[in-house]
Each structure stands twice: as C-alpha cells, then as structure tokens.
Motif scaffolding. Sequence first.
Motif, PDB file in Angstrom:
ATOM      1  N   TYR A  19      28.492  49.572  39.725  1.00 43.44           N
ATOM      2  CA  TYR A  19      29.782  49.849  39.110  1.00 43.44           C
ATOM      3  C   TYR A  19      30.721  48.680  39.372  1.00 43.44           C
ATOM      4  CZ  TYR A  19      27.998  54.638  38.967  1.00 43.44           C
ATOM      5  OH  TYR A  19      27.235  55.737  38.734  1.00 43.44           O
ATOM      6  N   ARG A  20      31.701  48.530  38.472  1.00 45.42           N
ATOM      7  CA  ARG A  20      32.670  47.432  38.586  1.00 45.42           C
ATOM      8  C   ARG A  20      34.043  47.949  38.208  1.00 45.42           C
ATOM      9  NH1 ARG A  20      34.821  43.798  34.775  1.00 45.42           N
ATOM     10  NH2 ARG A  20      35.546  41.830  35.704  1.00 45.42           N
ATOM     11  N   LEU A  21      35.028  47.638  39.034  1.00 41.36           N
ATOM     12  CA  LEU A  21      36.412  47.976  38.732  1.00 41.36           C
ATOM     13  C   LEU A  21      37.110  46.701  38.293  1.00 41.36           C
ATOM     14  CD1 LEU A  21      38.595  50.142  38.687  1.00 41.36           C
ATOM     15  CD2 LEU A  21      39.118  49.574  41.071  1.00 41.36           C
ATOM     16  N   ASP A  22      37.517  46.671  37.040  1.00 37.92           N
ATOM     17  CA  ASP A  22      38.101  45.472  36.446  1.00 37.92           C
ATOM     18  C   ASP A  22      39.567  45.364  36.865  1.00 37.92           C
ATOM     19  OD1 ASP A  22      38.699  43.290  34.962  1.00 37.92           O
ATOM     20  OD2 ASP A  22      38.583  44.259  33.005  1.00 37.92           O
ATOM     21  N   LEU A  23      39.834  44.453  37.806  1.00 34.21           N
ATOM     22  CA  LEU A  23      41.193  44.236  38.295  1.00 34.21           C
ATOM     23  C   LEU A  23      41.536  42.762  38.204  1.00 34.21           C
ATOM     24  CD1 LEU A  23      41.161  46.405  41.557  1.00 34.21           C
ATOM     25  CD2 LEU A  23      42.327  46.968  39.419  1.00 34.21           C
ATOM     26  N   THR A  24      42.731  42.448  37.807  1.00 32.79           N
ATOM     27  CA  THR A  24      43.187  41.062  37.857  1.00 32.79           C
ATOM     28  C   THR A  24      43.812  40.812  39.227  1.00 32.79           C
ATOM     29  OG1 THR A  24      45.339  41.668  36.957  1.00 32.79           O
ATOM     30  CG2 THR A  24      43.619  41.055  35.383  1.00 32.79           C
ATOM     31  N   ALA A  25      44.055  39.533  39.542  1.00 26.39           N
ATOM     32  CA  ALA A  25      44.562  39.174  40.868  1.00 26.39           C
ATOM     33  C   ALA A  25      45.910  39.814  41.155  1.00 26.39           C
ATOM     34  CB  ALA A  25      44.660  37.659  40.991  1.00 26.39           C
ATOM     35  N   ASP A  26      46.741  39.974  40.101  1.00 26.26           N
ATOM     36  CA  ASP A  26      48.063  40.554  40.350  1.00 26.26           C
ATOM     37  C   ASP A  26      48.045  42.074  40.376  1.00 26.26           C
ATOM     38  OD1 ASP A  26      47.483  40.877  37.705  1.00 26.26           O
ATOM     39  OD2 ASP A  26      49.444  40.247  36.961  1.00 26.26           O
TER      40      ASP A  26
END
Length: 938
Positions: free
Chosen positions: A85-92
């Motif tokens: 599984y992957r949680l798509d998060l940006t750095a901010d």
Amino acid sequence: MEVLGPLRLVVDGAPVDVPGPKRRAVLALLALAEGRIVPVDHLLDALWPTEVPESGRQALHTHVSRLRAHLGTAAARLQTRHDGYRLDLTADELDVAGARSLLAKARADHDAFALLREAHALWRGPVLADLTDVTRIATAVEGCAQLRREITDGLIAAGIAAGRGDEVCGLAADALAADPLREPAVLLCMRALAAAGRAAEALRTAREFRRRLVEETGLDPSPALGELERDIAGGAAGPPPARPEVQARPTTRLVGRDDEVTALHRLLADERLVTIVGPGGVGKTRVALEVAGRTDASTVLLLAPVTDPAAIPHALAAALNLNVLQGDVLTACVAVLAHRAGLLVIDNCEHLLDAVRDTVEAVLAGCPDLSVLATSRERLGLAAEYTFRLAPLPLPGPDQDLPGVPSVAVFLDRAARARPGPPPTPAELRTVADIVRRLDGMPLAIELAAGRLSTFSLIDLHRRLDRSLDLLGGGRPTADARHRTLRATVEWSYDLLTDDERRLFRQLSVFVDGVDLETAERVGTEMGLRPDPGTALAHLVDASMIDVAFDGATRYRMLETLRAYGLDRLAEAGEDEAAGERFVRWAVELADWIGTVLGTENEADADTVLRRDLPNLRAAWRLARSRGLLDAATAMVTALNEAMSYRDLVELRGWAEELGDDPAIAAHPNAAAVLGTAAEAAYLWGDHPRAERLARAGLERATDATGKWFCLIPLAWVELARAAYPEVVEHCLAATVLARRAPEAIGGAALASAYAGDADEARALIERAHGGGTSPSQRSWIAYVSGEIESRAGHNDLAERHYLSAIELARRSGATFLVGVATVGLLTVRAAAGRVGDALRGYREVIDYFARTGNWTHLWATLRDLAGLLRTLGDDGPAALLVAAAADAPDAPAAVPPPPLVPGTPVLDRTELLEVARRAIQRNLQAVANDSAPTHAV
C-alpha cells in the motif's frame, strides 16, 4: 498528516479521529514511508511481531478499507499496489517531511533562524507515544528525535549568529538538560548565554560539565571547551561551531537494499553484535552507513585506512571526537560510549580481526545499551556475534520489468550520472541486463561499469566485459585505494589468505560453475594440502572468496569476478597447465560415472549430476579440444552417448559431431564409438544421409562389440525413418548380442515389426526385453514400444496405459526425449477415443518441445498425426498444408501408408508451418470449449 506528536489526520482542514491502535499504526507506517510503497508483509510483521494470525491479512485489508473511509475526499490517496500500500503525500502535507525540508533550506539560506524556528515548532509533544510498541514506528521515532536534535542545534546556532542569543538560551538549556553529557550541547548553551550577556553563567555551565564528566566517565572534555572558556572570559564568544556529530554521508542513493536495511534494524533491536559479511564490492559499507544514517546516536569507525592494530583505539577516539591525553585510550572510549544508547558501526574489519575482536569485546562488556554493527569479509568469531551475509543484488529474470530490478536500477542510476541522456531503449535495457548478470550483481562492479560510459558506448562496454577486472579500474585515486579498481578490491581479500588457501582458491577457479564438497576436497588432497583440505575450503567461505549454497546438495561457487582473478593468479603462478589437466581428468571421470549410472536404477541421480555439472563439463570439453587431448574428448563423448540419445541436451550432439568431423579420429582406437555417437546426433538433427555415412564408416573401423553397437543402433534408426523395417530388425538383433543396452536394441526390432504389421512378432520381441530393463529410461522405452504395438493393433486402452507408464518413468529419470515420443503416441490414442481437447492441448506442448530441441524427424511425425486429427474435425486446409510440407521434407520419416496429398497445396517454410499448426490447435480448442464447429481457416 502530522506525526511529530500524537498521530493526527487532517482532511479538508478538519481533524479526523482514527480509532484503534492497529489502524492508527497502519496509518502511521504509511505516512512515515513518505510516499513509498509499504509491503504487505512489513505491515503484518509490524502489527503482529510474534506471529501473524490466519486472519491477519483480512484484518489488515479491513483496516486499510476503513482508513479510506476516514480519508473521505482524499480516499484515492491510499493506493493499493501489487505488493503493498502507498499513501500519496507531498512534502508539505507531512510534518516530518516539512521539517526535513525546512532544515535543508536553512542550511542554504541566510534566514536560517526563521526557517529553523518554523521547523522546531512542528513538534507538538512526544512523537507517536501511543504507538512506540510497534518496532518499525519506534525506529522512526528515534529518527525523528535525531532530526529534532539537528534542528534544535541549528536553531540555537542560527539564533546566536543572528544576535538573538537571549531568545535561544532557554532552548539551549533544555537541550543540555536532555543530554547533559553531550559536549556539543554544552558548547551551544555556553555560546547562547555569552551572546545574551550572561558570561558568568556560561563559565559556570562549563565548570559543572567538567565536574559531571569526570565524576561519571573519568574523562576530560575536548580542547574545544577550554578554547571557548578562554573566548568567553576574554569577552568574545567566537563563531558558532559547525553542526556537531556529522558523519560523512554517501553521495548516491541506496538502491535495492531496503529489505536488508530493515532486517538489520530488526536484528539490532535484539542482538548486541551483528556482522555484515560478504565479498569485496558487495556493498557492506554502504548498507552499514544506511543503517547508521537511520539510527539515532550512531558512531562510525572506518578501519580501511588503519593498518596498525594498535591504532584502533585511537581511531575510535577520533570518531568520538575524544582527545585522550593520558590513560588507556580504549578505556576512555568505552567510558564515553557507556552513557550512550545507540549504535557503533565498525567498517572493514577483515585485515585486523584479532584487534577488532578485542575492541568489540571491551565495548560490549562496558556499554550495555550500545549495539555494534561490523562489516567484514569474514566473521569476527565472537560468541555473541550474529552473522548477516549480504548477497549481491538480485539479477534480472525472464519477463521482469528491467528498470525495477535492483541490479539494473543501480546501473541506470550511475549511468545517468556518467552520461546524462534519454531513457534507455528496450534493446539497451536488455544489454544492461546482460552486463549486470555477467558482473554477478556486484554493486561495486556495476557502479564501475556504469562509470565507464563516460568513455565507452554501452555496446563497447558490453563487448569488453570479458576483462572486467582490468576494465573496471583506473580513474582518479580515492581515499580508500582498495576501491580504485575491482581488481584491487579482490586482491585485498586474496592477500589476507594463507598460502594453502590461496592455492586451493586458484585451483578451484577452473570450475566455471562450482563444485561439490567431495570434488573440492579431492582437488585439495591432490594438491597435497595437509592435514585437511576442508579446513582451507571452510575459511575460503568464511572469507567470502567462495560462496556456499545448500539447495539440495552442498555446492561451492565463486562469483565470476573472483573466478577471473583466480584464473589470472593461476597463470601467474605457472599452475594453469597442471590445473587444466586435473580439471579435464575430473570431467572424464565424471562423464564415465554418469554414463555408467544412467544404465542403472539410480539413473535420476546421474541425470541430476549431469544437468548440474554441464557448465563444468562444457568448459572441460573446450579445454580438451583446445589442447588437443583427443583421448579425453573421445572418452567424454562416448560416455555421454545415452545422455545425448534420451535427453534434450542438444549441445552434446554438437560435441559428438565436432569430434566425428576431426580427421584425427580416424586413427583413434575408439573411432567406431565416436563415429556411431556422431551418427546418432546427426539422426536426431534429421540429417539421415549423414547419419548413415557416419554409422557405416564406424562399422568399417569397429574392432570391438562396443564400437559395433554404437554404429548399429543409429543405422537402425535411419532405416526406421525410411520404413525399411526388415533392415531395422536385422541391425537391432545384431546389436542385441553385443551386451550393451540390449533392451533398446530388442525394442527397436519390436517397433519395426509392429510398424510392419506383425503384432505377434513384435509382442514376442518386446517380451524378451522386459527382463533386461534396469534403468527407468530403459523401462520407459520398453513401455513406449509396447504402447506402439497395442496402438497399431487397435487396443487403445491398453496402449494408453503403456504410454502413461513410459511418460512417468521417463520424467522420473530426466529422459525428456522419451517423454516427447511417448506423449505423441498417447495423443494418437486419445484422439481416436474422442478426447479431442486433451489431444489438441497435448499436441501444442509436444510440437513446441520438438521445435525447441531441433528434432524435426519426430516433429514431422507429430505434425502428420495432428493433420489426421484436424481432418476428422473438418479442418482440411491446415491439415493439407502439414501433410504437403512433411512430404517435401528430407528429414521427415516415411509414412506407412502415406497420407493423401491435396494437389496444388503450397509447401510452407518451417516457421510459417508451425504458426499454421498452432493457430489450428488454438482455433479448434476454442471450438471444443464452445461445443461448436470451428471456423476453418488457414
């Protein structure tokens, strides 16, 4: 997402409650991965560290499903991939990533104070305090603590530099209180107090630290403390110090080692001493540094530049930034480390094993909260030691996504640095895949090879890899001279061996695909190693010069780069001639053993050895031919006659034909056996005229029963292909009295009698063979012939039982050719019984098998049988094409009676014809599945 404190999920600006510790742990792990895929197994291990329940995967799936519900409008951010599984998060969107980003900007920005103050404010309390019983989260929490320390130290230093010392005094005091023996925290606190006009308090802080350090460790502080005291006393606080405790960081990202790094972190949670072992260039140092970089409070001791064992304590003191002016240096280092809970990495121990062993023992005894991670080409030899063997990077296999294979990914990453350009084409990726295979997946070799793209094209590099030890070298000198070239890296390990170990290593390098224990010990005994060659072999394994695998039978192998080095040293020592003779002699004896055992009940064992050692036999064959060792070549070819006849090892046919064409064979005592074996190979290739010429030439030279037998059998098969059945019977019966594989000869006579229509004579002959079949393949041959007899007599049920028996026996013994011919007979009776689907599927497999092995003689017979089935199905077009091509083929056996030809039918080439057959099979299979008539087409 916020993890720098209690776990907090914010969606569309509003906090969302995530109930349940396991669900919160899953969310935390996905967030901490910062956009990377988290494998399902990692999540399961984290949630259930002792034992995953049977319902574990379903429970995890449920947690993920409910997390998507919590995410609401952002549910698509939680992605399911094939392996996790992957949680798509940006750095901010993740506070820890934001903190790290702010720290990086601060190091390059003049307004560092504001950036670091913003980063420091991201901590809301103890990090994930309710989830630290999950080991992976606890490890991440330690990393967050290290990050906060770096940000705090940087913020204090930036505040002092910006003239805002009074604003950071309280922060500096808190940092010192949290770790009162950390000298960098003392120095920063003193500078902050001095900058705030509180010099007396700063000097008092120094005095208290000196007293505390002496009382608790017996040590004196570094000279930096005294220098700062003098500056403060003189009215100048001096410039802020460089960021403390910075280790040299790798300049490239680590590829393909996440599992190893994770496994080492898990081990170090339970083990006090872990040693990463492996050959030079496999990446031990890089992996260890990655573990250190992800561990709070790590110290790295690099031993590569250290040559004097007595200098190890001094090198450790330097790594600790410890200046010991009097007393025992190692005792002082242990006293400092005793107050630290963290990791000591000791890199490159193999050349100083005894001294490192003593140092590690002292550290482990005096530092109960410290773990040690060592790297070495062999284990240290301590009772507390856990050995972690680091393997080369995984190599690309068939049908893999090549850029995703770690060894290929490393090459592509380094190649992009050496020669930036467009992404590689599919053809270039295949070339890269072959390069990394030939380099054994060794990271150092791959990196050096990719670096050579600044000089060579990819194709030029690929062509020059046969001298990889020399090609992958040169360049600018480095701090570690051992790593200038691949050769130097290997030489480092070689020089640490004893004389006997070096000699055995050199001698074993002639084996291209490893050896078993018995062979290795035999080589050592013949060399005169005393008292026990096994001891030298064991140390070669320990020193990572030889790898050992226990898959089935124990096998000792060298990586190709190590073997190439061994061959060079073998020639340099003047031992290559004797080693080559010993190698060829071993191969002759092995081939003789294989040939003998193939004729016994233990045939399967011989088949296993043959297939396992074929690369070595191939190398020995080439060596014998290059040195003109005709006796050895003859012995190998004739011993493997039966292996060639009943198996799909087509290169053995090439050896036989090559030797049969050698003019020197005419005068050899075993010329008849060689020519007969070459005739058998020619027959299997479908060159019947050549097979007959070779067999008759051999009969003219035959002086013993063995030579005559070798020639009579292929001559009989040629006559069988011509439907000259009386001649087949004559040759086979003549061979039966020669006391060699009599069941095969009698079976041939029975087969010809059955094809001639004399079932009674055929049964009488095959009955004679039953008592003589000792090996599984001989019994398989008898069963196959029995099936052919009953099939021709119309007894399909009995024939099917014989065919099935033949196939089972042949598969058990590795006799793949017999599996093929018996399968063709089985398909014929199944088709006659109306089992069309089974027959079509079987024809598809057996056609591919005969095409793959180049046996067109039997492939033509198979295609004719398929044509008969297609005609019964009303698919006349493809059937006519198959029959016409077979009638025109010089290597097709005679058909009795011949199937009818359709006038005007074109003769296709073989590739086109196979496509016609495969399409017809697929089309009719679909029709059978749909229970409808096929749409006939060519």
